[in-house]
Design an enzyme around this catalytic site. Structure first.
Site, mmCIF file in Angstrom:
data_model
loop_
_atom_site.group_PDB
_atom_site.id
_atom_site.type_symbol
_atom_site.label_atom_id
_atom_site.label_comp_id
_atom_site.label_asym_id
_atom_site.label_seq_id
_atom_site.Cartn_x
_atom_site.Cartn_y
_atom_site.Cartn_z
ATOM 1 N N ASP A 83 122.542 7.926 -0.358
ATOM 2 C CA ASP A 83 121.381 8.394 -0.158
ATOM 3 C C ASP A 83 120.487 8.281 1.150
ATOM 4 O O ASP A 83 120.684 7.335 1.988
ATOM 5 C CB ASP A 83 120.289 7.434 -1.183
ATOM 6 N N ASP A 105 120.571 13.545 5.808
ATOM 7 C CA ASP A 105 119.057 13.839 5.828
ATOM 8 C C ASP A 105 118.719 13.988 7.371
ATOM 9 O O ASP A 105 118.425 13.198 8.426
ATOM 10 C CB ASP A 105 118.232 12.572 5.485
ATOM 11 N N GLY A 214 110.237 9.673 -6.676
ATOM 12 C CA GLY A 214 109.791 9.762 -8.032
ATOM 13 C C GLY A 214 109.049 8.720 -8.646
ATOM 14 O O GLY A 214 108.378 8.674 -9.466
ATOM 15 N N THR A 237 111.471 2.490 -6.243
ATOM 16 C CA THR A 237 110.465 1.482 -6.212
ATOM 17 C C THR A 237 110.296 0.966 -7.533
ATOM 18 O O THR A 237 109.831 -0.224 -7.779
ATOM 19 C CB THR A 237 109.326 1.993 -5.295
#
Length: 297
Positions: A83, A105, A214, A237
């Site tokens: 990620d 990213d 999200g 989170t």
């Protein structure tokens, strides 16, 4: 084998309008809880490792090999994904270790530089049978989350539909992360999702769309995002908060005498519940795999 690519695990999600949950793991407890939840629900899951934690272990090769071994003994399909990969080199190391998807990213780079970086990762990853996710627009951190009543929403980092269409075509990515009102971390104010922008992007792009940030979005927000075109939703989170709250509650109720095993199990249960709840909200559908479970028999 239960270890599959991102492209495979999201197959059918665009047409059938559902999303697959992508849950970040920071340690073995979270890994076990996420995978067990998927096995108990009989639904596919994307297990992610944040780039920041990717090489924090001196035993990282053994750690990830053990993770892959756990996945390969499951019945339900699992995609193991890096990620927010920060560089081409990080993505290549993840592929070498056995990851089946990487997210590169380059969202903070100028457009052309982002395209070149993603194209390089796509060429190498696809040659290895690995899927690639990239981001156009930028999903900020929790410092951008405040949206007091009456304030004007800052859309400067939101994804432009025309740019998303161009980016997807030029890079050949398998999934595209977009910015339409979500943030990483905790929300400080009202969640404000731009469904019109999302729907416009969906009409232009035929690959799965990804929502980062999200955690903390209300159920109707998730359902609206999926209805308007989101197919992969990242959660981190919320698992951390739920696990911490569960352990703190147990410690308080026990007068500070709760044992390690009980606290561990309570955190494990809390993470599982977060995963299961979100799978239901996202409308995640089984992929039709039929193999008897081994690891969580």
């Amino acid at each position: 084998m239960s270890l599959v690519t991102l492209k495979e695990i999201l197959k059918g999600s665009v047409e059938k309008k559902y999303a697959v949950g992508a849950f970040d793991t920071l340690n073995p407890l979270m890994t076990e809880a996420i995978l067990r939840a998927a096995e108990e629900e009989g639904k596919p899951v994307i297990l992610m490792v944040i780039d920041h934690f990717f090489d924090q272990r001196s035993d990282h090769t053994v750690y990830y090999r053990n993770m892959i071994n756990m996945i390969e003994h499951m019945k339900t399909p699992v995609c193991l994904m890096l990620d927010h990969g920060e560089s081409y080199e990080d993505c290549m190391r993840a592929i070498h270790l056995g990851f089946t998807a990487v997210m590169i990213d380059g969202s903070m780079l100028p457009y052309e530089d982002n395209v070149k970086l993603v194209q390089a990762v796509v060429r190498s990853a696809h040659a290895c049978g690995v899927s690639v996710e990239a981001e156009i627009g930028h999903v900020g951190g929790h410092e951008t989350a405040a949206d007091p009543e009456g304030s004007e929403v800052d859309v400067s980092g939101y994804t432009e539909p025309e740019m998303a269409e161009r980016f997807a075509a030029e890079t050949g990515v398998d999934a595209l992360a977009i910015a339409f009102g979500t943030v990483h971390g905790k929300y400080k104010g009202k969640v404000n999702l731009d469904y019109a922008r999302l729907a416009d992007i969906r009409s232009r792009v035929d690959i799965p769309l990804v929502m980062h940030g999200g955690s903390g979005i209300p159920e109707d927000g998730f359902r609206g995002a999926v209805e308007h075109g989101i197919n992969k939703i990242n959660i981190c989170t919320q698992m951390l908060v739920s696990a911490s709250d569960a352990m703190n509650s147990m410690m308080t109720s026990s007068g500070g005498k709760a044992g390690f095993i009980d606290l561990y199990e309570e955190a494990h249960k809390a993470v599982r519940e977060v995963v299961k709840t979100h799978m239901g909200i996202f409308g995640t559908q089984p992929l039709g795999y039929d193999r008897p479970p081994v690891y969580y028999g």
